[in-house]
Enzyme design. Structure first.
Site, PDB file in Angstrom:
ATOM      1  N   SER A  88       0.737  -1.245   0.145  1.00  0.00           N
ATOM      2  CA  SER A  88      -0.144  -0.002   0.105  1.00  0.00           C
ATOM      3  C   SER A  88       0.975   1.277  -0.028  1.00  0.00           C
ATOM      4  O   SER A  88       0.372   2.360  -0.224  1.00  0.00           O
ATOM      5  CB  SER A  88      -0.844  -0.032   1.267  1.00  0.00           C
ATOM      6  OG  SER A  88      -0.063  -0.043   2.355  1.00  0.00           O
ATOM      7  N   THR A 227       1.659   6.953   0.453  1.00  0.00           N
ATOM      8  CA  THR A 227       0.837   5.850  -0.070  1.00  0.00           C
ATOM      9  C   THR A 227       0.962   5.337  -1.599  1.00  0.00           C
ATOM     10  O   THR A 227       1.555   6.242  -2.322  1.00  0.00           O
ATOM     11  CB  THR A 227      -0.803   6.269  -0.225  1.00  0.00           C
ATOM     12  OG1 THR A 227      -1.679   5.236  -0.275  1.00  0.00           O
ATOM     13  CG2 THR A 227      -1.215   7.144  -0.876  1.00  0.00           C
ATOM     14  N   ARG A 237      -4.342   9.373 -11.341  1.00  0.00           N
ATOM     15  CA  ARG A 237      -5.554   9.662 -10.352  1.00  0.00           C
ATOM     16  C   ARG A 237      -4.649   9.944  -8.903  1.00  0.00           C
ATOM     17  O   ARG A 237      -3.894   9.288  -8.512  1.00  0.00           O
ATOM     18  CB  ARG A 237      -6.433   8.322  -9.967  1.00  0.00           C
ATOM     19  CG  ARG A 237      -7.227   8.386  -8.902  1.00  0.00           C
ATOM     20  CD  ARG A 237      -6.781   7.855  -7.542  1.00  0.00           C
ATOM     21  NE  ARG A 237      -7.572   7.671  -6.498  1.00  0.00           N
ATOM     22  CZ  ARG A 237      -7.376   7.590  -5.128  1.00  0.00           C
ATOM     23  NH1 ARG A 237      -6.102   7.318  -4.959  1.00  0.00           N
ATOM     24  NH2 ARG A 237      -8.288   7.504  -4.246  1.00  0.00           N
ATOM     25  N   THR A 260      -6.467   7.313   6.256  1.00  0.00           N
ATOM     26  CA  THR A 260      -6.358   6.158   5.204  1.00  0.00           C
ATOM     27  C   THR A 260      -7.810   5.840   4.762  1.00  0.00           C
ATOM     28  O   THR A 260      -8.830   6.416   5.780  1.00  0.00           O
ATOM     29  CB  THR A 260      -5.966   4.939   6.243  1.00  0.00           C
ATOM     30  OG1 THR A 260      -4.881   5.468   7.001  1.00  0.00           O
ATOM     31  CG2 THR A 260      -5.327   3.853   5.284  1.00  0.00           C
ATOM     32  N   GLY A 261      -7.990   5.158   3.750  1.00  0.00           N
ATOM     33  CA  GLY A 261      -9.376   4.963   3.286  1.00  0.00           C
ATOM     34  C   GLY A 261      -9.601   5.318   1.782  1.00  0.00           C
ATOM     35  O   GLY A 261      -8.543   5.652   1.049  1.00  0.00           O
TER      36      GLY A 261
HETATM   37  N1  GLY Z   1      -6.155   7.181   0.958  1.00  0.00           N
HETATM   38  C1  GLY Z   1      -5.275   6.471   0.130  1.00  0.00           C
HETATM   39  C2  GLY Z   1      -5.941   6.941  -1.355  1.00  0.00           C
HETATM   40  O1  GLY Z   1      -7.079   6.835  -1.623  1.00  0.00           O
HETATM   41  O2  GLY Z   1      -5.112   7.208  -2.373  1.00  0.00           O
END
Ligand code: GLY
Length: 356
Positions: A88, A227, A237, A260-261
């Site tokens: 991640s 991330t 994106r 996070t999420g």
């Molecule tokens: N929280 C990480 C993302 O949606 O990119």
């Protein structure tokens, strides 16, 4: 293609509908847990695994020697970013639709009220350190894509392939099963008759992130969010992680928060800024994390009363109180923490199910 549809249906049946029943029972839960107070200096991460614990030791070495929070969070985050097993964040993160790993990261220093970020950065294992250079060496806050890569290269960062055998295999598996209908309306609009008609359903994507927050012995606060973003995302994106106020916010007078999420939810709600504002108004970090989930629930409920997205928030204040809350369909969020009291873990609350 049918494959994507059936995977999504399976997901809805397994998690979404089951969670829906729970949702109706438990919305309204908030502030039951007061979180926990520790001595400062202090460093915490949303990663409860072995790498997270090692990262906390690296950060603690800096803090316990009288170092700055901003250095502790950077060095600690690097440990997590270079871990090939972590899919991640950083090296080995899950790729985008084209099989390319694009990283997002932000850093904020409460002492200097300064921030830096990079987004859609390719080929560099430690995006948080590039974000640090954006903060320290420019008067910009965010660099994106090829500009961010060129900036990193100018400081001597080496380009490397960020895919591992494991992450590439995951991408190949996804590509085998994907269809032309992988992108559809956002989760909260699915199931509504006016949106659903004729619209494709997206396949299941994953999103993981790390937050590292610290208070040093001078009382200064700093944080990082890093991330690889949403798996199989459309190239370019950008999620919440590199956006100051969404994936991360630090206020030296108050504390720090990280998210996070699903980044799209966090961007729209400016969640990390909201959490810090709540703490400024006297809420504990634990209460503030739960307040943010309630705020997001309320916003979506106006459009789709059955919908609650899965988000996770962590926060600390400058007094050394910590908090964590998430809204996934089960379990509770756990953080790795390190202070003079030794290494420890902290388990927060589940806003969706009421577990605390
Ligand atoms: N929280 C990480 C993302 O949606 O990119």
């Amino acid at each position: 293609m049918r494959t994507a549809l059936s995977r999504r249906n399976f997901f809805n049946q397994s998690f979404g509908l089951a969670a829906g029943g729970v949702l109706l029972r438990n919305f309204g839960f908030k502030g039951r847990s007061r979180g926990r107070g520790l001595s400062t200096p202090l460093i915490v991460t949303s990663h409860p695994n072995e790498t997270g614990r090692r990262a906390m030791e690296v950060g603690w070495e800096i803090l316990s020697a009288g170092g700055r929070a901003i250095d502790a969070v950077e060095q600690a985050t690097n440990v997590i970013e270079v871990d090939p097993e972590d899919m991640s964040v950083g090296y080995g993160g899950l790729p985008n639709e084209d099989g390319v790993v694009q990283l997002d990261a932000s850093i904020m220093d409460g002492r200097t009220y300064n921030a830096g970020a990079v987004a859609s950065l390719e080929n560099i294992k430690t995006p948080s350190s590039v974000a640090r250079l954006v903060m320290d060496r420019t008067d910009h806050v965010m660099l994106v894509g090829p500009g961010a890569l060129e900036f990193a290269r100018s400081f001597g960062f080496e380009e490397e392939d960020l895919t591992t055998e494991k992450s590439r295999q995951r991408w190949l598996d996804w590509r085998e099963n994907r269809g032309d209908d992988d992108w559809g309306p956002p989760d909260h609009l699915r199931g509504l008759p006016e949106t659903e008609a004729g619209m494709p359903r997206p396949s299941v994507h994953e999103h993981g992130t790390v937050n590292v927050l610290a208070v040093d012995s001078y009382g200064d606060v700093a944080g990082i969010t890093s991330t690889s973003g949403l798996s199989w995302k459309i190239p370019g994106r950008i999620g919440d992680s590199p956006i100051i106020g969404a994936g991360l916010y630090v206020d030296n007078e108050v504390g720090a928060a990280g998210a996070t999420g699903r980044g799209e939810d966090v961007i729209k709600s400016c969640a990390s800024y909201y959490i810090v504002l709540r703490m400024r108004d006297g809420r504990s970090p634990q209460e503030a994390c739960e307040d943010a989930l309630e705020m997001i629930r309320e916003k979506y409920a106006r459009v789709n009363p059955e919908f609650m997205p899965g988000e996770k928030f962590v926060a600390i204040n400058r007094a050394g109180e910590i908090g964590a809350a998430w809204s996934y369909s089960g379990g509770r969020p756990t953080m790795s923490i390190r202070s003079a009291d030794g290494p420890d873990t902290f388990t927060g609350t589940n806003f969706r199910t009421g577990e605390d």
